[in-house]
Motif scaffolding. Structure first.
Motif, PDB file in Angstrom:
ATOM      1  N   PRO A 138     -51.425 -89.325  51.604  1.00  0.00           N
ATOM      2  CA  PRO A 138     -50.967 -90.850  51.170  1.00  0.00           C
ATOM      3  C   PRO A 138     -51.600 -92.067  51.828  1.00  0.00           C
ATOM      4  CG  PRO A 138     -49.170 -89.321  52.030  1.00  0.00           C
ATOM      5  CD  PRO A 138     -50.485 -88.853  52.595  1.00  0.00           C
ATOM      6  N   VAL A 139     -51.690 -92.877  50.707  1.00  0.00           N
ATOM      7  CA  VAL A 139     -52.376 -94.264  51.268  1.00  0.00           C
ATOM      8  C   VAL A 139     -51.462 -95.497  50.811  1.00  0.00           C
ATOM      9  CG1 VAL A 139     -54.756 -93.211  50.804  1.00  0.00           C
ATOM     10  CG2 VAL A 139     -53.367 -94.541  48.989  1.00  0.00           C
ATOM     11  N   ALA A 140     -51.493 -96.505  51.552  1.00  0.00           N
ATOM     12  CA  ALA A 140     -50.804 -97.714  51.338  1.00  0.00           C
ATOM     13  C   ALA A 140     -51.071 -98.588  50.126  1.00  0.00           C
ATOM     14  CB  ALA A 140     -50.700 -98.517  52.788  1.00  0.00           C
ATOM     15  N   HIS A 141     -52.285 -98.534  49.707  1.00  0.00           N
ATOM     16  CA  HIS A 141     -52.754 -99.279  48.611  1.00  0.00           C
ATOM     17  C   HIS A 141     -54.083 -98.680  48.252  1.00  0.00           C
ATOM     18  CE1 HIS A 141     -54.726-102.878  46.886  1.00  0.00           C
ATOM     19  NE2 HIS A 141     -53.254-103.304  46.700  1.00  0.00           N
ATOM     20  N   VAL A 196     -59.802 -96.530  50.216  1.00  0.00           N
ATOM     21  CA  VAL A 196     -60.734 -95.513  49.680  1.00  0.00           C
ATOM     22  C   VAL A 196     -60.938 -94.631  50.331  1.00  0.00           C
ATOM     23  CG1 VAL A 196     -62.900 -94.999  48.774  1.00  0.00           C
ATOM     24  CG2 VAL A 196     -61.769 -97.244  48.021  1.00  0.00           C
ATOM     25  N   ARG A 197     -60.772 -93.364  50.135  1.00  0.00           N
ATOM     26  CA  ARG A 197     -60.947 -92.143  50.849  1.00  0.00           C
ATOM     27  C   ARG A 197     -61.893 -91.261  50.040  1.00  0.00           C
ATOM     28  NH1 ARG A 197     -56.174 -91.156  54.512  1.00  0.00           N
ATOM     29  NH2 ARG A 197     -55.507 -93.391  54.836  1.00  0.00           N
ATOM     30  N   PRO A 198     -62.769 -90.519  50.532  1.00  0.00           N
ATOM     31  CA  PRO A 198     -63.791 -89.716  49.902  1.00  0.00           C
ATOM     32  C   PRO A 198     -63.122 -88.338  49.539  1.00  0.00           C
ATOM     33  CG  PRO A 198     -63.965 -89.339  52.239  1.00  0.00           C
ATOM     34  CD  PRO A 198     -63.189 -90.549  51.925  1.00  0.00           C
ATOM     35  N   GLY A 221     -48.867-103.970  46.628  1.00  0.00           N
ATOM     36  CA  GLY A 221     -49.047-102.996  47.250  1.00  0.00           C
ATOM     37  C   GLY A 221     -48.017-102.343  47.702  1.00  0.00           C
ATOM     38  N   THR A 222     -47.919-101.017  48.109  1.00  0.00           N
ATOM     39  CA  THR A 222     -46.525-100.566  48.496  1.00  0.00           C
ATOM     40  C   THR A 222     -46.863 -99.542  49.723  1.00  0.00           C
ATOM     41  OG1 THR A 222     -45.800-100.163  46.432  1.00  0.00           O
ATOM     42  CG2 THR A 222     -44.626 -98.872  47.761  1.00  0.00           C
ATOM     43  N   PRO A 223     -46.423 -99.837  50.677  1.00  0.00           N
ATOM     44  CA  PRO A 223     -46.826 -98.969  52.053  1.00  0.00           C
ATOM     45  C   PRO A 223     -46.064 -97.545  51.890  1.00  0.00           C
ATOM     46  CG  PRO A 223     -46.166-101.114  52.825  1.00  0.00           C
ATOM     47  CD  PRO A 223     -46.042-101.047  51.333  1.00  0.00           C
ATOM     48  N   VAL A 224     -46.653 -96.638  52.141  1.00  0.00           N
ATOM     49  CA  VAL A 224     -46.020 -95.074  52.194  1.00  0.00           C
ATOM     50  C   VAL A 224     -45.314 -94.992  53.226  1.00  0.00           C
ATOM     51  CG1 VAL A 224     -46.547 -92.822  51.840  1.00  0.00           C
ATOM     52  CG2 VAL A 224     -47.882 -94.530  50.597  1.00  0.00           C
TER      53      VAL A 224
END
Length: 355
Positions: free
Chosen positions: A316-319, A323-325, A344-347
């Motif tokens: 899970p990412v916050a926004h 970017v994750r590979p 944005g929505t923090p997870v």
């Protein structure tokens, strides 16, 4: 005696709708021969009916994927001239097939600094339209007949499977997922919709960049992407999508392309974490174009980041800009793109628990 079809009405009706395949107790796959045949035929029919496309006329479009193949097949049997604008990323086998079908293929060799190949291709497309007065552009990214065409798929799913809790599919032009979700929500307003994108695609707010996984994502945000339809967004990298494509074939005998693998990875995870929910995922095209790549072990082993191991769950990412590979996920909550990027929505908790 039945009347012969006019050339302008010929098509491939038996190939337009998917096979519905039960993969597990609660996961079903909608496996297409070539998904883009349905919207391509629908757009050409509507244009021919209202006079925008004349018999024997010229069609101009920009595409590096299977929408071009669908147009080429229909143009060949209906007697249209077809000009396609693409870029060097076009698959070699698709390139050859398009030429065999009589397509005039224009390859844009240099990307623009802003907008990349996508914007450069659009400029070349405008030039082609100006050079061919009276030609018709299907404009799959903005033509509302694209998502409308998928009413037939939504009807098929509803009739065959009944109540559906979750729809999962990749997002490129936005037509299939936005269209099917919109129609199915008339039956189930609580339908959970998951869009699958890939890193470095701007469709759901990531910065533009090079993408090895094709057939989803974009360097521009297509007007046909209705962001308000999506509850979650997942970004799947090329290596994991290709491995999931192989798993789909090995475990379920479905020989599909890389976009199908990306959708399967996400849908299988969601179905396993929600065993009491009925899930449908879309598999856009078959795998025959990928014999030398996705279905070639040596080619896979040479991929950057190839491990041969699938992740068990997304990160899970916050926004979206985080970017994750590899495979990541974000709570979209049926918002507009501008809303998400601004706030944005923090997870705060796991997506599987929140859905």
């Amino acid at each position: 005696m039945s009347q012969p079809l006019s050339r302008e009405s010929r098509g491939f009706p038996d190939y337009e709708l998917p096979r519905l395949v039960r993969l597990t107790d609660n996961l079903h796959g909608a496996a297409f021969f070539l998904m883009k045949l349905l919207p391509a035929r629908h757009m050409l029919d509507r244009a021919a009916a209202d006079g925008r496309l004349k018999p024997g006329g010229t069609i101009c479009e920009t595409t590096s994927g299977t929408f071009g193949l669908a147009l080429a097949m229909l143009a060949a049997v209906r007697g249209y001239r077809l000009i396609l604008v693409s870029d060097p990323a076009i698959d070699e086998h698709l390139h050859k097939r398009l030429l065999e079908l009589g397509v005039t293929l224009e390859i844009v060799e240099t990307p623009y600094e802003i907008g990349g190949f996508q914007t450069a291709r659009l400029d070349r497309l405008r030039a082609a339209l100006e050079a061919n007065p009276g030609s018709f552009c299907p404009s799959q990214y903005g033509n509302a007949d694209n998502p409308r065409a998928y009413a037939e798929v939504a009807e098929q799913i509803a009739e065959r499977l009944g109540h559906v809790d979750c729809l999962v599919g990749t997002v490129g032009s936005g037509g299939s997922m936005s269209g099917i979700a919109r129609f199915l929500r008339h039956l189930n307003p609580d339908l959970h919709v998951i869009g699958v994108d890939t890193p470095n695609s701007v469709v759901f707010g990531q910065p533009d960049g090079k993408r090895l996984l094709r057939g989803l994502g974009n360097s521009l945000v297509p007007p046909n992407v209705d962001h308000r339809q999506f509850d979650e967004v997942h970004w799947v990298g090329a290596a994991e999508a290709f491995l999931a494509t192989r798993r789909l074939h090995q475990h379920h005998a479905l020989y599909q392309g890389g976009t199908s693998g990306a959708a399967y990875l996400v849908a299988d995870w969601w179905a396993r974490t929600h065993p009491d929910r009925k899930v449908v995922t879309l598999f856009p095209d078959e795998g025959h174009r990928y014999v030398a790549t996705i279905y070639n072990d040596d080619w896979l082993a040479a991929l950057p980041g190839w491990t041969g191991v699938l992740p068990e769950a997304p990160q899970p990412v916050a926004h979206p800009s985080d970017v994750r590979p590899s495979w990541s996920s974000f709570r979209w909550d049926r918002r507009m793109l501008d809303e998400v990027l601004a706030a944005g929505t923090p997870v705060a908790h796991d997506l599987a628990e929140a859905a």
